[in-house]
Design a protein around this motif. Sequence first.
Motif, mmCIF file in Angstrom:
data_model
loop_
_atom_site.group_PDB
_atom_site.id
_atom_site.type_symbol
_atom_site.label_atom_id
_atom_site.label_comp_id
_atom_site.label_asym_id
_atom_site.label_seq_id
_atom_site.Cartn_x
_atom_site.Cartn_y
_atom_site.Cartn_z
ATOM 1 N N VAL A 170 0.834 -1.196 0.000
ATOM 2 C CA VAL A 170 0.000 0.000 0.000
ATOM 3 C C VAL A 170 0.876 1.256 0.000
ATOM 4 N N SER A 171 1.916 1.257 0.810
ATOM 5 C CA SER A 171 2.816 2.414 0.867
ATOM 6 C C SER A 171 3.459 2.688 -0.488
ATOM 7 N N THR A 172 3.883 1.646 -1.170
ATOM 8 C CA THR A 172 4.526 1.794 -2.475
ATOM 9 C C THR A 172 3.559 2.336 -3.519
ATOM 10 N N GLU A 173 2.372 1.745 -3.602
ATOM 11 C CA GLU A 173 1.404 2.155 -4.624
ATOM 12 C C GLU A 173 0.883 3.574 -4.380
ATOM 13 N N VAL A 174 0.486 3.862 -3.159
ATOM 14 C CA VAL A 174 -0.040 5.196 -2.850
ATOM 15 C C VAL A 174 1.085 6.223 -2.915
ATOM 16 N N GLY A 175 2.265 5.842 -2.465
ATOM 17 C CA GLY A 175 3.413 6.745 -2.489
ATOM 18 C C GLY A 175 3.851 7.131 -3.891
ATOM 19 N N ALA A 176 3.472 6.348 -4.886
ATOM 20 C CA ALA A 176 3.835 6.639 -6.275
ATOM 21 C C ALA A 176 2.913 7.664 -6.929
ATOM 22 N N LEU A 177 1.822 8.016 -6.260
ATOM 23 C CA LEU A 177 0.905 9.009 -6.829
ATOM 24 C C LEU A 177 1.584 10.374 -6.875
ATOM 25 N N PRO A 178 1.366 11.139 -7.938
ATOM 26 C CA PRO A 178 1.984 12.469 -8.049
ATOM 27 C C PRO A 178 1.609 13.373 -6.882
ATOM 28 N N GLY A 179 2.601 13.998 -6.296
ATOM 29 C CA GLY A 179 2.381 14.943 -5.208
ATOM 30 C C GLY A 179 2.427 14.354 -3.818
ATOM 31 N N VAL A 180 2.470 13.024 -3.698
ATOM 32 C CA VAL A 180 2.493 12.395 -2.373
ATOM 33 C C VAL A 180 3.878 12.568 -1.749
ATOM 34 N N GLU A 181 3.888 13.075 -0.532
ATOM 35 C CA GLU A 181 5.131 13.312 0.210
ATOM 36 C C GLU A 181 5.411 12.209 1.231
ATOM 37 N N ASN A 182 4.330 11.659 1.836
ATOM 38 C CA ASN A 182 4.508 10.686 2.908
ATOM 39 C C ASN A 182 3.273 9.793 3.007
ATOM 40 N N VAL A 183 3.509 8.515 3.318
ATOM 41 C CA VAL A 183 2.424 7.560 3.542
ATOM 42 C C VAL A 183 2.726 6.824 4.840
ATOM 43 N N GLN A 184 1.769 6.833 5.762
ATOM 44 C CA GLN A 184 1.903 6.103 7.010
ATOM 45 C C GLN A 184 0.732 5.133 7.115
ATOM 46 N N VAL A 185 1.050 3.877 7.400
ATOM 47 C CA VAL A 185 0.021 2.843 7.494
ATOM 48 C C VAL A 185 -0.069 2.349 8.933
ATOM 49 N N ASP A 186 -1.271 2.407 9.480
ATOM 50 C CA ASP A 186 -1.553 1.840 10.797
ATOM 51 C C ASP A 186 -2.249 0.509 10.543
ATOM 52 N N LEU A 187 -1.470 -0.557 10.565
ATOM 53 C CA LEU A 187 -1.974 -1.885 10.220
ATOM 54 C C LEU A 187 -3.116 -2.316 11.129
ATOM 55 N N ASP A 188 -2.961 -2.140 12.430
ATOM 56 C CA ASP A 188 -3.979 -2.588 13.380
ATOM 57 C C ASP A 188 -5.320 -1.882 13.174
ATOM 58 N N ALA A 189 -5.278 -0.604 12.849
ATOM 59 C CA ALA A 189 -6.504 0.173 12.679
ATOM 60 C C ALA A 189 -7.004 0.154 11.235
ATOM 61 N N GLY A 190 -6.171 -0.293 10.313
ATOM 62 C CA GLY A 190 -6.552 -0.304 8.910
ATOM 63 C C GLY A 190 -6.603 1.084 8.301
#
Length: 69
Positions: free
Chosen positions: A20-40
């Motif tokens: 998820v971090s890789t795919e969303v992070g590849a979107l134009p303009g994305v600076e940071n992606v943080q995933v909270d696995l437990d909370a989804g």
Amino acid sequence: MITVTYQVQGMTCGHCVNSVSTEVGALPGVENVQVDLDAGRVTVTSQRPLDITSVRNAVDEAGYDLVSA
């Protein structure tokens, strides 16, 4: 900067987080992606508002379902 948190269904492990971090992070303009696995939750910081369809497609490409923004 704009920060939005999305609810993602189906993530269960570290590989899920990386995908998820890789795919969303590849979107134009994305600076940071943080995933909270437990909370989804996926929190995305971007330079400008992201199109929800683009985010949904990126999450789908990673193999998961975007439930809500």
